[in-house]
Enzyme design. Structure first.
Site, PDB file in Angstrom:
ATOM      1  N   PHE A 281       0.840  -1.202   0.000  1.00 48.12           N
ATOM      2  CA  PHE A 281       0.000   0.000   0.000  1.00 48.12           C
ATOM      3  C   PHE A 281       0.867   1.240   0.000  1.00 48.12           C
ATOM      4  O   PHE A 281       1.856   1.315   0.736  1.00 48.12           O
ATOM      5  CB  PHE A 281      -0.837   0.077   1.287  1.00 48.12           C
ATOM      6  N   ASP A 282       0.454   2.234  -0.768  1.00 48.23           N
ATOM      7  CA  ASP A 282       1.002   3.571  -0.607  1.00 48.23           C
ATOM      8  C   ASP A 282       0.369   4.116   0.682  1.00 48.23           C
ATOM      9  O   ASP A 282      -0.634   3.590   1.169  1.00 48.23           O
ATOM     10  CB  ASP A 282       0.616   4.418  -1.824  1.00 48.23           C
ATOM     11  N   GLY A 283       0.952   5.176   1.232  1.00 47.47           N
ATOM     12  CA  GLY A 283       0.439   5.732   2.485  1.00 47.47           C
ATOM     13  C   GLY A 283      -0.621   6.799   2.250  1.00 47.47           C
ATOM     14  O   GLY A 283      -1.820   6.566   2.414  1.00 47.47           O
TER      15      GLY A 283
ATOM     16  N   PHE B 256      -1.251  -0.826  -4.226  1.00 47.81           N
ATOM     17  CA  PHE B 256      -2.251   0.244  -4.350  1.00 47.81           C
ATOM     18  C   PHE B 256      -1.601   1.614  -4.217  1.00 47.81           C
ATOM     19  O   PHE B 256      -0.895   1.871  -3.234  1.00 47.81           O
ATOM     20  CB  PHE B 256      -3.307   0.110  -3.239  1.00 47.81           C
TER      21      PHE B 256
END
Lengths: 351, 273
Positions: A195-197, A312
């Protein structure tokens, strides 16, 4: 007055599947939707339908349906989300071994706006690839959004960015899946989700600061608000759901070689703005197994090393960068990085 | 060839407006494509015997809402079946599941009576007397599209699987009813298929739907194939594999819901007439 007496029909599944006499005896029964983590996947995300999509775009609906009908018995090749779904099913198999009566499992639903005409070919393809997808909605051209809500979908993956946007606007975790030219090999024994943050797990608050006032202001702001948790983003709920399943493995002594592994892959830097990200996750009672702070470096090469089944990100730049190097990347159309403006609200369902 | 639908009332007003409008929309589009079209829906209304005042009220209400009803029958409850048969009704809609059960059960009685004495000829006669029955789904559906929904379980489940329903509390006679319902619905499905083919895949005033509540994806596949063989290519298909149907039905919003008497597609609310 006649009333049928029906026992819990869930146990109907424990019967041998007599409709298809050639199939082996018992199929695992799908979990009850309220207990499961529902992943809705579209037909074009699950299978490769580029040729058919071209026919639809160039020759119209009738030609498209006619083609599908003629090739009804030819299974589709795997699409970008296929390895992810296979890995999800592998996790289910392990959970069933550890918890034979457990219902906290993934439930994969095929959610397609395709006409039921195409259904024959889709079901044949699911059978061919031995996927465990028993639930599906073929909406005959109607929007899938109402059905996503009806199923309480925890995640919706589609190749159609318009539908994904609609879903995000309705508070459903969703992402547009892109196919890399050549998919890197991914592990079969461990589901890996990256995941991106900002604007994915977290809100886009900090991105707004960065866009409006630049990098220095962004660092200042993050330092000043280090102990104030960020608001949640569209995929926080899905990370939470993965965390719950991970706990089930930990409870059986499988922490070190857990079949689910999660990654935070962020442009934030460890020395400064990364702290707020980690503190936010902690305040939510969540964690990722690994956190990679790239301080603005490209994400593609790092993802190539990690080999996640899906990554993502809210920025197409990173999605494309990942795809170029063989990672299946999914775009989350949320926040200031998009050309349109939408406010992500409180609609996301808490798992 | 005409498809006849009849509706049953209990003497009070029924909000059947949306279904009638949807049927009207189908008829209009059929005629606009081909003015000598012989295929279409004729709706007849069946109500229980009631006072003259109520009869007038019903007829006036029908006129008021602009519903296209070509015949009215006010009859005793036990004459409903005869009325359906004498009008060669292809589909009987009712909110009263008792009526529906009797319609299906009447089929069984006839079969048993004739089977012994007249064999194959009698089977042919029987088919023209079969009256498939479906529930009027009390939802305010879209007015310009008639949505007809079929149960994938009854159509797609094999004989063996239908027999195994005995383990779930269904009696032998109920299971016979389901098997007969499958035979029964064919004629209606064929007609609906013919009507559906008059329109393209997009912007059709008639939309057909298959919902498989209990069966697996292969049961759904089987149902799709069987309906295809009958000439009906459904537009939408849903396979629930045991998940509750109500949330999905709330989105589908069918006008007509045929479940062959299995009653597994919906939580039965009490319809307020």
């Amino acid at each position: 007055m006649y009333k049928p007496t029906v026992k819990e029909m869930h146990s109907f599944w424990e019967r041998k599947e007599t409709c298809n006499p050639s199939s082996p005896s018992k199929k695992p029964k799908p979990p009850k939707p309220q207990n499961a983590i529902t992943i809705a996947v579209s037909s074009r995300a699950l299978f490769s339908m580029d040729l058919e999509q071209d026919i639809y775009e160039q020759q119209g609906m009738e030609a498209y349906l006619s083609y599908q009908f003629q090739h009804e018995t030819e299974p589709f090749a795997p699409g970008p989300a296929f390895p992810f779904i296979k890995a999800v099913e592998a996790v289910n198999a392990k959970l069933r071994e550890l918890y034979p009566d457990g219902e906290e499992l993934f439930d994969v639903v095929l959610m397609t706006s395709n006409h039921a005409h195409v259904g024959l070919r889709l079901i044949n393809s699911i059978n061919h690839h031995k996927l465990f997808i028993e639930r599906f909605c073929m909406t005959g051209g109607n929007s899938p959004i109402g059905y996503l809500k009806a199923y309480h979908a925890n995640l919706y993956l589609s190749a159609d960015s318009v539908k994904v946007r609609e879903a995000i606007e309705e508070g459903i975790a969703a992402a547009t899946v892109f196919s890399p030219g050549k998919i890197s090999e991914v592990p079969e024994t461990q589901l890996r989700v990256a995941f991106d943050g900002d604007a994915v797990l977290f809100s886009d608050e900090s991105e707004r600061i960065y866009k409006a006032h630049g990098l220095d202001k962004f660092f200042e702001h993050e330092k000043a608000h280090e102990n104030k948790p960020l608001d949640h983003g569209p995929l926080k709920g899905f990370l939470e759901a993965l965390g719950k399943l991970q706990q089930k493995f930990y409870a059986k002594g499988q922490r070190m070689d857990c079949p689910i592994r999660t990654y935070l892959v962020t442009a934030r830097s460890a020395a400064s703005s990364g702290t707020r990200a980690l503190k936010t996750l902690r305040s939510w009672g969540l964690e990722t197994d690994e956190a990679l702070f790239l301080a603005g470096a490209p994400k593609g090469p790092m993802l190539q090393k990690i080999r996640p089944h899906i990554f993502f990100d809210d920025q197409m730049f990173h999605v494309e960068g990942a795809a170029e190097l063989g990672t299946v990347a999914a775009h989350v159309p949320y926040g200031i990085a998009q050309s349109g403006k939408f406010k992500f609200g409180e609609q996301f369902r808490q798992v | 060839m005409k498809a006849l639908l009849s509706k049953s009332l209990r003497g009070k007003e029924v909000t059947a407006h949306s279904r009638s409008s949807a049927v009207h929309a189908v008829n209009q589009r059929l005629v606009s494509h081909n003015s000598s079209e012989s295929l279409g829906f004729e709706v007849i209304l069946i109500a229980n015997e009631c006072s003259e005042e109520t009869k007038v009220k019903i007829v006036e209400s029908v006129k008021h809402y602009g519903m296209e009803i070509c015949k009215f029958y006010f009859c005793k409850k036990d004459e409903v079946i005869k009325t359906l048969q004498s009008n060669n009704v292809k589909l009987f809609l009712s909110t009263d599941s008792d009526d529906i059960y009797k319609a299906l059960h009447a089929v069984m009685k006839l079969k048993l009576t004739y089977d012994i004495s007249t064999g194959v000829v009698c089977l042919h006669v029987l088919l023209s007397l079969d009256v498939p029955a479906a529930v009027l789904y009390d939802q305010n559906g879209v007015l310009d599209q008639l949505k007809v929904t079929f149960s994938g379980d009854i159509i797609g489940l094999s004989e063996d699987s239908l027999d195994s329903l005995a383990d779930f509390g269904f009696s032998e006679s109920q299971i016979k009813t389901f098997k007969s319902a499958k035979i029964c619905i064919k004629e209606f499905a064929v007609l609906i298929g013919e009507i559906r083919r008059r329109f393209g895949h997009e912007n059709s005033p008639l939309c057909t739907c298959l919902i498989t509540a209990w069966g697996s994806r292969n049961v759904c596949l089987s149902a799709l194939k069987i309906l295809g063989e009958w000439g009906l290519d459904v537009d939408e298909a849903f396979c629930m594999a045991g998940a509750p149907c109500s949330p999905i039905l709330a989105v589908v919003k069918p006008h007509i819901l045929w479940d062959g008497g299995l009653h597994n597609l919906r939580d039965l609310p009490n319809f307020e007439l």
